[in-house]
Motif scaffolding. Structure first.
Motif, PDB file in Angstrom:
ATOM      1  N   LEU A   1      54.105 -11.222  80.520  1.00  0.00           N
ATOM      2  CA  LEU A   1      53.507  -9.625  80.497  1.00  0.00           C
ATOM      3  C   LEU A   1      53.159  -8.828  78.841  1.00  0.00           C
ATOM      4  O   LEU A   1      54.130  -9.349  77.867  1.00  0.00           O
ATOM      5  CB  LEU A   1      54.660  -8.591  81.438  1.00  0.00           C
ATOM      6  N   LYS A   2      52.278  -8.657  78.368  1.00  0.00           N
ATOM      7  CA  LYS A   2      51.721  -8.109  76.982  1.00  0.00           C
ATOM      8  C   LYS A   2      52.580  -6.778  77.264  1.00  0.00           C
ATOM      9  O   LYS A   2      51.664  -5.935  77.927  1.00  0.00           O
ATOM     10  CB  LYS A   2      50.680  -8.269  76.685  1.00  0.00           C
ATOM     11  N   ILE A   3      53.086  -5.759  76.894  1.00  0.00           N
ATOM     12  CA  ILE A   3      53.553  -4.945  76.441  1.00  0.00           C
ATOM     13  C   ILE A   3      52.672  -3.891  75.800  1.00  0.00           C
ATOM     14  O   ILE A   3      53.097  -4.111  74.037  1.00  0.00           O
ATOM     15  CB  ILE A   3      55.275  -3.963  76.347  1.00  0.00           C
ATOM     16  N   ASP A   4      52.607  -3.078  76.234  1.00  0.00           N
ATOM     17  CA  ASP A   4      51.347  -2.036  75.626  1.00  0.00           C
ATOM     18  C   ASP A   4      51.591  -1.517  73.755  1.00  0.00           C
ATOM     19  O   ASP A   4      52.889  -0.607  74.167  1.00  0.00           O
ATOM     20  CB  ASP A   4      50.531  -1.050  75.882  1.00  0.00           C
ATOM     21  N   ARG A   5      51.120  -1.241  73.133  1.00  0.00           N
ATOM     22  CA  ARG A   5      51.974  -0.710  71.556  1.00  0.00           C
ATOM     23  C   ARG A   5      52.015   0.844  72.449  1.00  0.00           C
ATOM     24  O   ARG A   5      53.322   0.682  71.044  1.00  0.00           O
ATOM     25  CB  ARG A   5      50.806  -0.946  70.181  1.00  0.00           C
ATOM     26  N   SER A   6      51.327   1.318  73.162  1.00  0.00           N
ATOM     27  CA  SER A   6      51.313   2.682  73.068  1.00  0.00           C
ATOM     28  C   SER A   6      53.212   3.364  73.613  1.00  0.00           C
ATOM     29  O   SER A   6      53.754   4.241  73.511  1.00  0.00           O
ATOM     30  CB  SER A   6      51.105   3.135  74.415  1.00  0.00           C
ATOM     31  N   PHE A   7      53.892   2.261  74.338  1.00  0.00           N
ATOM     32  CA  PHE A   7      55.213   2.145  74.329  1.00  0.00           C
ATOM     33  C   PHE A   7      56.195   1.393  73.187  1.00  0.00           C
ATOM     34  O   PHE A   7      57.510   1.886  73.449  1.00  0.00           O
ATOM     35  CB  PHE A   7      55.516   1.276  75.817  1.00  0.00           C
ATOM     36  N   VAL A   8      55.371   0.466  72.522  1.00  0.00           N
ATOM     37  CA  VAL A   8      56.834   0.008  71.915  1.00  0.00           C
ATOM     38  C   VAL A   8      56.916   0.456  70.659  1.00  0.00           C
ATOM     39  O   VAL A   8      57.851   1.536  69.929  1.00  0.00           O
ATOM     40  CB  VAL A   8      56.092  -1.496  71.639  1.00  0.00           C
ATOM     41  N   THR A   9      55.523   0.962  69.500  1.00  0.00           N
ATOM     42  CA  THR A   9      55.251   1.777  68.488  1.00  0.00           C
ATOM     43  C   THR A   9      56.909   2.836  68.633  1.00  0.00           C
ATOM     44  O   THR A   9      57.609   2.646  67.209  1.00  0.00           O
ATOM     45  CB  THR A   9      54.174   1.946  68.233  1.00  0.00           C
ATOM     46  N   PRO A  10      56.488   4.172  69.635  1.00  0.00           N
ATOM     47  CA  PRO A  10      57.299   5.658  69.160  1.00  0.00           C
ATOM     48  C   PRO A  10      59.014   4.779  70.108  1.00  0.00           C
ATOM     49  O   PRO A  10      59.765   6.383  70.302  1.00  0.00           O
ATOM     50  CB  PRO A  10      56.380   6.640  69.779  1.00  0.00           C
ATOM     51  N   MET A  11      59.144   3.449  69.999  1.00  0.00           N
ATOM     52  CA  MET A  11      60.084   3.535  71.271  1.00  0.00           C
ATOM     53  C   MET A  11      61.437   4.482  70.864  1.00  0.00           C
ATOM     54  O   MET A  11      61.814   4.510  71.432  1.00  0.00           O
ATOM     55  CB  MET A  11      60.335   2.476  71.887  1.00  0.00           C
ATOM     56  N   LEU A  12      61.605   3.857  69.497  1.00  0.00           N
ATOM     57  CA  LEU A  12      62.754   4.688  68.888  1.00  0.00           C
ATOM     58  C   LEU A  12      62.754   6.205  68.928  1.00  0.00           C
ATOM     59  O   LEU A  12      64.368   6.660  68.371  1.00  0.00           O
ATOM     60  CB  LEU A  12      63.272   3.572  67.649  1.00  0.00           C
ATOM     61  N   GLN A  13      62.344   6.656  68.971  1.00  0.00           N
ATOM     62  CA  GLN A  13      62.153   8.483  69.128  1.00  0.00           C
ATOM     63  C   GLN A  13      62.473   8.533  70.254  1.00  0.00           C
ATOM     64  O   GLN A  13      61.820   9.938  70.378  1.00  0.00           O
ATOM     65  CB  GLN A  13      61.270   8.313  68.236  1.00  0.00           C
ATOM     66  N   ASP A  14      62.043   7.887  71.008  1.00  0.00           N
ATOM     67  CA  ASP A  14      61.407   8.318  72.230  1.00  0.00           C
ATOM     68  C   ASP A  14      62.326   7.854  73.716  1.00  0.00           C
ATOM     69  O   ASP A  14      61.252   6.387  73.934  1.00  0.00           O
ATOM     70  CB  ASP A  14      59.444   8.426  72.863  1.00  0.00           C
ATOM     71  N   ARG A  15      63.192   8.064  74.069  1.00  0.00           N
ATOM     72  CA  ARG A  15      63.989   7.800  74.923  1.00  0.00           C
ATOM     73  C   ARG A  15      63.777   7.476  76.125  1.00  0.00           C
ATOM     74  O   ARG A  15      63.639   6.030  77.206  1.00  0.00           O
ATOM     75  CB  ARG A  15      65.391   8.981  75.692  1.00  0.00           C
ATOM     76  N   ASP A  16      62.155   8.121  76.401  1.00  0.00           N
ATOM     77  CA  ASP A  16      62.259   7.184  77.982  1.00  0.00           C
ATOM     78  C   ASP A  16      60.801   5.998  77.156  1.00  0.00           C
ATOM     79  O   ASP A  16      60.874   5.621  78.223  1.00  0.00           O
ATOM     80  CB  ASP A  16      60.812   8.882  78.309  1.00  0.00           C
ATOM     81  N   ARG A  17      60.296   5.980  76.191  1.00  0.00           N
ATOM     82  CA  ARG A  17      59.668   4.765  76.559  1.00  0.00           C
ATOM     83  C   ARG A  17      60.680   3.323  75.725  1.00  0.00           C
ATOM     84  O   ARG A  17      60.027   2.324  76.940  1.00  0.00           O
ATOM     85  CB  ARG A  17      59.050   5.026  74.835  1.00  0.00           C
ATOM     86  N   VAL A  18      62.242   3.657  75.429  1.00  0.00           N
ATOM     87  CA  VAL A  18      63.279   2.841  75.713  1.00  0.00           C
ATOM     88  C   VAL A  18      63.291   2.634  77.239  1.00  0.00           C
ATOM     89  O   VAL A  18      62.758   0.953  77.684  1.00  0.00           O
ATOM     90  CB  VAL A  18      63.751   3.392  74.821  1.00  0.00           C
ATOM     91  N   ALA A  19      63.612   3.310  78.327  1.00  0.00           N
ATOM     92  CA  ALA A  19      64.057   3.274  79.244  1.00  0.00           C
ATOM     93  C   ALA A  19      62.680   2.119  79.577  1.00  0.00           C
ATOM     94  O   ALA A  19      62.605   0.934  81.206  1.00  0.00           O
ATOM     95  CB  ALA A  19      63.982   4.396  79.979  1.00  0.00           C
ATOM     96  N   ILE A  20      61.265   2.865  79.502  1.00  0.00           N
ATOM     97  CA  ILE A  20      60.042   1.814  79.843  1.00  0.00           C
ATOM     98  C   ILE A  20      59.467   0.352  79.633  1.00  0.00           C
ATOM     99  O   ILE A  20      59.898  -0.341  81.013  1.00  0.00           O
ATOM    100  CB  ILE A  20      59.366   3.027  79.500  1.00  0.00           C
ATOM    101  N   VAL A  21      60.251   0.506  78.627  1.00  0.00           N
ATOM    102  CA  VAL A  21      60.438  -1.040  77.859  1.00  0.00           C
ATOM    103  C   VAL A  21      61.044  -1.846  78.821  1.00  0.00           C
ATOM    104  O   VAL A  21      60.899  -3.021  79.097  1.00  0.00           O
ATOM    105  CB  VAL A  21      60.556  -1.235  76.206  1.00  0.00           C
ATOM    106  N   ARG A  22      62.663  -1.359  78.922  1.00  0.00           N
ATOM    107  CA  ARG A  22      63.621  -1.742  79.647  1.00  0.00           C
ATOM    108  C   ARG A  22      63.198  -1.954  81.185  1.00  0.00           C
ATOM    109  O   ARG A  22      63.672  -4.035  81.033  1.00  0.00           O
ATOM    110  CB  ARG A  22      65.295  -1.171  79.679  1.00  0.00           C
ATOM    111  N   ALA A  23      62.568  -1.317  81.394  1.00  0.00           N
ATOM    112  CA  ALA A  23      62.178  -1.574  82.777  1.00  0.00           C
ATOM    113  C   ALA A  23      60.861  -2.687  82.704  1.00  0.00           C
ATOM    114  O   ALA A  23      60.892  -3.731  83.802  1.00  0.00           O
ATOM    115  CB  ALA A  23      61.636  -0.100  83.623  1.00  0.00           C
ATOM    116  N   VAL A  24      60.367  -2.867  82.161  1.00  0.00           N
ATOM    117  CA  VAL A  24      59.130  -4.015  81.860  1.00  0.00           C
ATOM    118  C   VAL A  24      60.457  -5.482  81.818  1.00  0.00           C
ATOM    119  O   VAL A  24      59.562  -6.369  82.346  1.00  0.00           O
ATOM    120  CB  VAL A  24      58.431  -3.302  81.022  1.00  0.00           C
TER     121      VAL A  24
END
Length: 587
Positions: free
Chosen positions: A502-525
């Motif tokens: 599974l390749k996690i899209d950059r739209s979730f990865v690049t801003p994840m340190l500034q956005d808790r929601d993105r961190v949660a999405i990446v962790r779930a994937v």
């Protein structure tokens, strides 16, 4: 003045004998015919007629019973007089408005002077009514769409031309009497249904036809009297609208047409939501060629399908379309002449920081325009069918490069290369055969290739996707789900399909340190992939902190500018050799 049949008492004996002879001659003709003679009053007396002429019943509108009126038509008399004066036409079409169906009759006039007579003329009549009716029916069929009964593209163009000409005549007439001094506007709407192809492929052509019929019915209900609706082909419709007030009428028309797609469509047991792209071209009634506006509306429609918004035709839109057309032609030439290149972006094991492979990315350096982004030329290739040869080229070129690296490398294998497969290529090409050819020709093993697919290839046809993916897995290739989380992901698909990464899209990865929601999405994937036994690759890693965070969360691999930008084949090999020599990446 009219052609009349004189009473028998008006004939002299000699005239009766001559008339009998002429009658026999007329009866011998295979078409309806009469013989007339000009009298002293400047009128024409009927001297003879045959049975076929009587069958035509050209006197159905006669009210002059005393003279047994045969033809009461000024044109017949005028043309006969013209012929006598030596200025034909001596053959012409005569259209009689008899009731609902007008009659079309070809009339010919010729001199018929027999012995002892002067000034007699033979007039023949050929009834073409049935023939013309057949022609009109055939013409109507040629201009109609067989499924909806609406105008087809040709019929729509003719109707628009006729209406614009009518508007032009009306406005010229009004201007002549000083009633108006403005030029009336009209608009052409080009409308393209979204998801029609998916409905057709997944539910069948009968359901697809039902969708077209339902849309046609809804559009017919929202257009005004005087507007014209046509089916331009496939899932595209055209509408002609007269605009009395540009802003108000246009906004109201857009609202009415858009309302057609507000409610789902009931297609048998299915309920399908359908949207539409819309392009609009506006012009004045006195435009040189109204058909050009249909083309302009379709140019705007093409841009609307790209932007997702209602687009109005303008010079900028035309320039956009011309640019795409030019790029399509240039891209075809570039593929034929092998003028494209592959760039290679490193894939890094986040645990060991070792380079494990590269993603191959198509690059096009245009001879006049310079570098052209894949985001620009890949959609063009998909739209015009060039994606199949482009995709095959990328597969073969990646395999050839890997073979070259293997020969140059001090190690036996140089890792693996990931190659993107377009959803359009996946559907229209035999990708398993193309991959097998690329691997076999270059003497590679299948596990040296990773094929990256998007979620759309699964959603459009899951059964076919599974069959193709199993064929690819039989070659020992790895399969990666690219841009995961941005489409229509389904746990059912992930469980049933042979996906390795599974390749996690950059739209979730690049801003994840500034956005808790993105961190949660990446962790779930990452948790999902772990539960399904899949590897994960994070795209868009641009900092060491982000790399360390993803490694701590359990992400398998990463790629991004932190490690390296896409490199040429030679630079990528040098990068790989340097990384292996140092046992880790030096950034």
């Amino acid at each position: 003045m009219s052609l009349v049949r004189p009473k028998s008492s008006d004939f002299a004996v000699d005239d009766q004998i001559v008339a009998l002879g002429v009658g026999f001659l007329v009866d011998a003709l295979p078409v309806a015919a009469i013989i007339v003679e000009k009298n002293a009053q400047g009128d024409f007396d009927l001297k003879a007629s045959n049975t076929m002429f009587d069958v035509l019943k050209l006197n159905v509108n006669s009210t002059n019973q005393n003279h047994d009126l045969i033809i009461d038509d000024a044109k017949i008399r005028q043309v006969t007089c013209d012929y006598i004066a030596g200025s034909p036409p001596y053959t012409f079409e005569w259209r009689r408005e008899d009731g609902v169906n007008p009659r079309q009759i070809d009339v010919s006039i010729a001199s018929f002077d027999s012995a002892g007579t002067q000034g007699r003329y033979l007039i023949t009549f050929v009834d073409r009514t049935s023939e013309m009716q057949v022609r009109r029916n055939l013409h109507r069929e040629m201009l109609s769409d067989s499924l909806t009964g609406l105008y087809n593209r040709t019929g729509f163009e003719e109707a628009v031309d006729d209406l614009v000409a009518k508007i032009k005549d009306e406005n010229q007439s009004d201007n002549a009497i000083g009633e108006r001094d403005d030029a009336e506007l009209f608009a052409i709407f080009a409308i393209d249904l979204s998801r029609f192809r998916q409905v057709n492929e997944c539910a069948g052509s009968i359901v697809g036809d039902e969708l077209i019929l339902t849309v046609a019915s809804r559009l017919s209900n929202v257009i005004r009297n005087g507007d014209v609706l046509g089916r331009m082909g496939g899932n595209e419709f055209g509408i002609f609208v007269r605009l009395k007030n540009k802003t108000d009428d246009l906004d109201a028309t857009i609202a009415r047409i858009s309302s057609v797609f507000d409610d789902p469509y009931a297609l048998g047991a299915l309920k399908v939501s359908v949207s539409a792209a819309m392009g609009i071209a506006i012009d004045k009634h006195d435009c040189a060629n109204p058909s050009d506006n249909i083309r302009h509306a379709q140019i705007a429609l093409k841009q609307a399908k790209t932007t997702g918004k209602i687009e109005h035709y303008s010079k900028a839109v035309l320039d956009f379309s011309r640019n795409r057309f030019t790029l399509e032609s240039d891209l075809r030439t570039a593929i034929d002449q092998d003028a494209l290149e592959l760039a290679f972006q490193p894939l890094v094991d986040l645990g060991t920081e070792q380079v494990i492979g590269f993603e191959a990315l198509a690059r096009w350096n245009h001879p006049d325009r310079g570098p052209i982004s894949p985001a620009e030329f890949i959609p063009i290739a998909e739209e015009c069918g060039l994606i199949v040869p482009l995709g095959r080229w990328a597969l073969y070129e990646a395999a050839k490069t890997l073979k070259k690296w293997d020969k140059q490398s001090s190690s036996q294998l140089c890792g693996r290369i990931s190659v993107n497969l377009s959803a359009v290529q996946f559907v229209h090409d035999d990708v398993a055969y193309a991959v097998e050819e690329a691997v076999r020709t270059n003497g590679l093993s299948g596990d040296q290739l990773t094929l990256e697919l998007t979620e759309s290839v699964i959603v459009s046809d899951p059964d076919r996707a599974r069959n193709v993916m199993e064929a690819l897995k039989s070659l020992d290739t790895k399969l990666a789900m690219d841009d995961f989380g941005t489409g229509y992901s389904s746990l059912e698909y992930l469980q049933k399909l042979p996906i390795d990464i599974l390749k996690i899209d950059r739209s979730f990865v690049t801003p994840m340190l500034q956005d808790r929601d993105r961190v949660a999405i990446v962790r779930a994937v990452l948790s999902l992939a772990s539960a399904l036994g899949m590897e994960t690759t994070a795209e868009g890693i641009e900092t060491k902190e982000l790399s360390n965070t993803l490694a701590a969360l359990g992400c398998s691999n990463g790629q991004g500018y932190y490690y390296a930008k896409p490199l040429s084949a030679d630079d990528a090999f040098a990068f790989l050799e340097q990384a292996r020599a140092s046992k880790a990446i030096t950034v």
